[in-house]
Design an enzyme around this catalytic site. Structure first.
Site, PDB file in Angstrom:
ATOM      1  CG  HIS A  98      -6.842   0.119   7.330  1.00  0.00           C
ATOM      2  ND1 HIS A  98      -5.858   0.630   6.589  1.00  0.00           N
ATOM      3  CD2 HIS A  98      -7.729   1.093   7.280  1.00  0.00           C
ATOM      4  CE1 HIS A  98      -5.919   1.883   6.278  1.00  0.00           C
ATOM      5  NE2 HIS A  98      -7.005   2.168   6.903  1.00  0.00           N
ATOM      6  NE  ARG A 140      -3.847   3.436   1.677  1.00  0.00           N
ATOM      7  CZ  ARG A 140      -5.088   2.858   1.809  1.00  0.00           C
ATOM      8  NH1 ARG A 140      -5.372   2.358   0.660  1.00  0.00           N
ATOM      9  NH2 ARG A 140      -5.492   2.457   2.957  1.00  0.00           N
TER      10      ARG A 140
END
Length: 557
Positions: A340, A360
């Site tokens: 990740h 994000r």
């Protein structure tokens, strides 16, 4: 400028640069002037040079078993080529002595129609489906039911249920994100069942983020062409596990805690007919006989490939892969693991835990030590990971932590600027409360992040109904491989555990109804495997399954 007393002096100048550039970056985002996407050639070049999967010194080919020649990470290869646990070896010796005295049948501690190994989202979904098919179901789990990667999932679940979307578009995104290496039948099953699974969760009472009108909120995830990410704040997995456990308890599913499976049992026809359990902490062996077995043991983050930190729960040590491989099941895609992009790098007591991709998706940007954006934040996870490592390793633009680690800023305060004050608290209640109680205000300060080992892309080969190459053995969730290919897109893990958990439970129930309980349990397949180890001169100093991680050295990033 905010008060930066929380941070060491070495990090403060970099944060000031982030704050100074924020207004200009905000105006660019409002204009839709995003950081340019990478070309296909750049993506491939960055992956090959900087992604941990491509480290030649980090993998080797298996020298024994069904998938001999398959390249896997070194740490996993050691486990797959290990001897059975000493508790199993001692139990085998006792059984051999007992059989010499004329008693051939095992003494069973549990007998059930369907045995499910693993108490995370996939295992509990399978238990619900099998129980609703009128099967007697037993769930055995290493820790407690629910202790799994499922409850740690923050970002959401991808389902194509919007007017501008379709299962076909979802299919194309998954195959592109997996670099065209996916099992297409598995992908088709995943996307086709998605809308039905979403409705099922709502019927169970799962609380999704919605507008005042009752319409689902959806957002982008990395590598997606449509907004299809459904969430429950930033605790989606925890909310999902809540409703699954409520349903399983209502149905009366029997669950046994602190009883990890350590070996499968097979009959004379090569059918899975149960498993051996090792009770914790006593270490004694118990025997389960079953008409069918479902592996739902999750991933392998806690073996810390390439010495990376991990976001995984404490029990994620590849147990299911070890048991299935010894039983002759082929594996696939295990060279390609998911790191990740935004594991937490500071504060260091949270090393490796996630800053969800949903940040994000709502506009938080990835910035180097100069406060400059260097990659579009919603590239696919493997590309974003490679970009972050490249920025830190090749250009030395990372931010140093007090212990010598490095990281990249995730500028979370941008979210409130884009969507209004209070958005961070509302959309990310879990992470906000976790940080604020320790004096860290993510509304004002960016978070320092670095890639963390997150997901096992590959695993046991299965069919869309959850069946494996062994009759009576099914598998679902992270222990399996195929649906994601070489890279998983965000939000597809929670969908995967539900789609294939439910399918495995239904088809395992149908298998038992058609064929009954099977023959005499044995460990014949185990002897075949250990004979191969002996022939290759692999000593019995290393045993598996590992069950729990050991931390004898400090991890570094």
């Amino acid at each position: 400028m905010s008060d930066l007393k929380f941070f060491p002096e070495s990090m403060r100048d970099s944060i000031r640069k982030v704050e100074k550039s924020r207004e200009e970056r905000y105006l660019r985002q409002r204009r839709g002037d995003y950081y340019p996407s990478l070309s296909l050639s750049d993506r491939q070049a960055w992956l090959e040079e900087f992604h941990p999967d491509h480290r030649a010194d980090g993998r080797r080919a298996l020298s024994v078993g069904t998938s001999e020649g398959l390249e896997v990470p070194l740490e996993l290869a050691t486990l797959l080529e290990s001897w059975p646990r000493r508790s199993v070896q001692r139990w085998q010796q006792r059984e051999e002595k007992r059989q010499k005295k004329g008693t051939k049948d095992f003494t069973y501690d549990y007998e059930t129609d369907v045995l499910i190994i693993g108490g995370g989202g996939a295992g509990i979904a399978a238990a619900i489906a099998a129980c609703e098919a009128d099967m007697k179901v037993l769930v055995v789990t290493k820790l407690r039911p629910g202790d799994s990667n499922t409850i740690m999932a923050e970002g959401g679940i991808q389902v194509a249920d919007q007017e501008c979307d379709s299962p076909l578009q979802h299919f194309l995104d998954i195959v592109g994100g997996g670099h065209y290496t996916n099992d297409l039948d598995m992908v088709e099953a995943l996307v086709s069942d998605g809308p039905q699974v979403l409705r099922w969760l709502e019927d169970l009472g799962m609380l999704f983020d919605k507008y005042a009108t009752g319409r689902m909120k959806v957002r982008h995830g990395g590598g997606t062409s449509r907004k299809r990410l459904h969430s429950s704040g930033d605790v989606t997995g925890l909310e999902l596990m809540r409703v699954l456990m409520d349903r399983a308890r209502y149905l009366g599913v029997e669950m046994v805690s602190f009883a990890p499976a350590v070996e499968l049992l097979t009959d004379e026809n090569g059918r899975a007919v149960g498993a051996l359990l090792e009770r914790l902490p006593q270490g004694d062996i118990q025997v389960v006989r079953a008409g069918a077995v479902i592996l739902a043991t999750g991933g392998f983050g806690r073996i810390h490939l390439n010495n990376f930190p991990t976001s995984n729960h404490y029990g994620a040590t590849a147990d299911g892969l070890v048991m299935a491989y010894r039983a002759g099941q082929p594996l696939r895609d295990l060279q390609y693991c998911q790191y990740h992009p935004t594991g937490i790098a500071f504060p260091e007591q949270k090393l490796g835990l996630l800053a969800t991709e949903k940040f994000r998706g709502m506009g938080a940007q990835l910035l180097n030590c100069h406060g400059d954006e260097f990659v579009y934040g919603l590239e696919s996870r493997d590309v974003t990971t490679a970009a972050i490592i490249r920025e830190c390793v090749e250009f030395h633009n990372g931010v140093q932590t007090p212990s010598g680690g490095t990281g990249i800023w995730l500028d979370i305060p941008m979210i409130d600027m884009l969507h209004g004050r209070g958005t961070i608290e509302r959309e990310f209640p879990g992470r906000f409360r976790e940080f604020i109680k320790n004096g860290y205000d993510i509304r004002s300060w960016p978070i320092l992040t670095y890639p963390t080992l997150h997901y096992q892309n590959g695993g046991v080969v299965t069919q869309p109904d959850g069946s494996t190459h062994m009759p009576g053995l099914f598998a679902c969730g992270e222990v399996t491989g195929g649906v994601h290919g070489h890279n998983r897109l965000m939000g597809n893990a929670l969908l995967e555990i539900l789609v294939f958990g439910l399918r495995s439970g239904r088809y395992a129930a149908d298998f038992v109804k058609r064929l009954g309980v099977g023959g005499q349990p044995s460990l014949a397949h185990l002897k075949t495997f250990t004979d191969q180890l002996t022939e290759l001169g692999i000593g019995c100093h290393c045993v598996a399954p590992k069950l729990l991680p050991s931390y004898g050295a400090t991890l570094s990033v």
